[in-house]
Design a protein around this motif. Structure first.
Motif, short mmCIF file in Angstrom:
data_model
loop_
_atom_site.label_atom_id
_atom_site.label_comp_id
_atom_site.label_asym_id
_atom_site.label_seq_id
_atom_site.Cartn_x
_atom_site.Cartn_y
_atom_site.Cartn_z
N THR A 179 -6.57 -3.07 -3.77
CA THR A 179 -7.65 -3.81 -3.12
C THR A 179 -7.18 -5.25 -2.93
OG1 THR A 179 -8.67 -4.32 -5.26
CG2 THR A 179 -9.48 -2.38 -4.08
N ALA A 231 0.85 3.97 -2.98
CA ALA A 231 0.48 5.34 -2.65
C ALA A 231 1.48 6.35 -3.19
CB ALA A 231 0.34 5.50 -1.14
N ARG A 246 0.84 -1.21 0.00
CA ARG A 246 0.00 0.00 0.00
C ARG A 246 0.87 1.26 0.00
NH1 ARG A 246 -5.21 -0.43 0.77
NH2 ARG A 246 -4.96 -2.44 1.82
N SER A 253 -4.13 2.71 -6.41
CA SER A 253 -5.10 2.11 -5.49
C SER A 253 -4.83 0.62 -5.38
CB SER A 253 -6.53 2.34 -5.97
OG SER A 253 -6.74 1.75 -7.25
N ASP A 300 0.17 7.46 -6.43
CA ASP A 300 -1.26 7.81 -6.42
C ASP A 300 -2.13 6.68 -6.95
OD1 ASP A 300 -0.27 11.09 -7.50
OD2 ASP A 300 -0.61 10.37 -5.46
#
Length: 403
Positions: free
Chosen positions: A375, A368, A364, A373, A371
């Protein structure tokens, strides 16, 4: 509008309950003022006990001493047990439950045992005094044991709450350490990317300087390479500063961004070797790619590589040897999508590697930086899925370049 739930630093419900208890004791003493032995003088003793009970939670030891002293006055005056003497049992209960040390409760119990004998001796009746003493002792002992049980449960709950708070603090500390370690590793890897870009820029700039008069066209090409490399390096440096902004002074020092001589930059071209190593470890990997792979910044390539590596490591540890894993790379016009799905049907590893529990946290953090994502979660049919979407960097406009 906020309703106050405390009064004098105490819970409002507790204060209301203590006031009610004291009021009942005082009312009993006042109601029997005329008929009871001692009259209004005995009533004064009962009201004094009632007032003392107001502080039974905050000062249980002092309240017990005051109530015991008033009860002694009653015994000396030979008024006998009266209705408001229930305050003695309440004080005994309070010192056992709320006292800082159980020793105070034991001492209060011993004093209450003496009081039982004195009260039995002054109780008028047709039965033997020892029968009355036995009855008083049973009631007093029951109150003491109930208070001890409540005290034990109360301290147990407090210990559980303290343990939960301690575990929460330790978990937060471990998470902060994991984030700091991951940021350090990101910084080291991005440093390699930026250092490589600077080296290319220096070589091309020197070449352009020497070729400016001999071959202007080649010099212009070299200058364009310098400009493109500089933009890429500037973007990587901006991301690096963004990652380390919260790390404090140590996050920007030489110890964090120092290059590791044995560390080499990884790229998507090395993904087949990575998949081959995991196949040799026992995973049944099926990999697919869709779309036209664009030219990615080195840092973004590194992120894709690390995401696939971490997802496959987790699949090997948790799904086990023999698990089927689908690795998909999808290239679109504005993003790179990485999807790793296992069926969770492998054999457990004989000696699994110890897990720090921060694999997803590290992924993560990496995602990040760009920018993106992430899941991750269990599949309805079993197994685990990790999906990452990383947006592609846009080309800088002419105004930005000019600035």
């Amino acid at each position: 509008m906020t309703v106050r739930r405390t009064l004098f630093g105490r819970a409002l419900r507790g204060v209301a309950f203590d006031v009610a208890v004291s009021a009942v004791v005082a009312f009993v003493g006042l109601a029997s003022a005329v008929a009871q032995p001692g009259g209004w003088a005995a009533t004064g003793v009962g009201v004094g006990m009632a007032v003392a009970l107001l502080f039974r939670r905050t000062h249980p030891g002092a309240v017990t001493v005051v109530v015991a002293a008033l009860a002694l006055v009653q015994v000396i005056a030979q008024w006998g047990p009266l209705a408001f003497d229930v305050a003695v049992l309440i004080a005994l209960y309070s010192v056992v439950k709320y006292g800082e040390r159980l020793r105070d409760g034991v001492l209060a119990g011993a004093v209450a045992a003496v009081g039982v004998l004195l009260a039995a001796a002054q109780t008028p009746g047709v039965i033997d005094w020892w029968v009355t003493a036995l009855w008083y002792a049973l009631v007093t002992g029951a109150v003491w044991l109930v208070a001890l049980n409540v005290r034990t449960r109360r301290l147990y709950v407090l210990s559980l709450e303290e343990r939960a708070a301690t575990l929460e603090r330790e978990r937060e500390a471990e998470s902060r350490v994991a984030v700091a370690e991951e940021r350090t590793r990101i910084a080291r890897e991005l440093h390699d990317v930026v250092a490589h870009s600077m080296a290319v820029m220096i070589v091309q700039a020197d070449g352009a300087r020497f070729m400016l008069d001999r071959d202007p066209e080649q010099a212009r090409t070299a200058v364009k390479v310098v400009a493109d490399t500089g933009r890429s390096a500037l973007e990587e440096m901006r991301r690096l500063v963004g990652v380390l902004r919260d790390a404090g002074p140590s996050g920007v020092g030489g110890s964090v961004v120092a290059a590791d001589p044995e560390h080499r930059r990884l790229a998507l071209a090395e993904l087949p070797d990575l998949l081959a190593r995991f196949r040799d470890a026992g995973l049944r990997i099926h990999d697919t790619a869709s779309g036209q792979p664009p030219a990615l910044p080195p840092g973004l390539e590194l992120t894709v590589y690390r995401v696939v590596q971490e997802a496959l490591t987790n699949a090997l540890k948790h799904a086990g040897v023999g698990a089927a894993v689908d690795v998909t790379l999808a290239y679109t016009a504005d993003a790179v999508v990485v999807r790793v799905v296992d069926d969770g049907r492998g054999r457990p590893v004989v000696s699994p590697a110890p897990s720090g529990g921060h694999g997803l946290l590290g992924m993560r953090e990496r995602v990040a930086v760009y920018d993106g994502s992430l899941t991750a979660g269990a599949q309805p049919t079993g197994g685990w899925q990790v999906q990452v979407r990383l947006p592609l960097p846009s080309e800088p406009s002419a105004e930005v370049i000019a600035a």
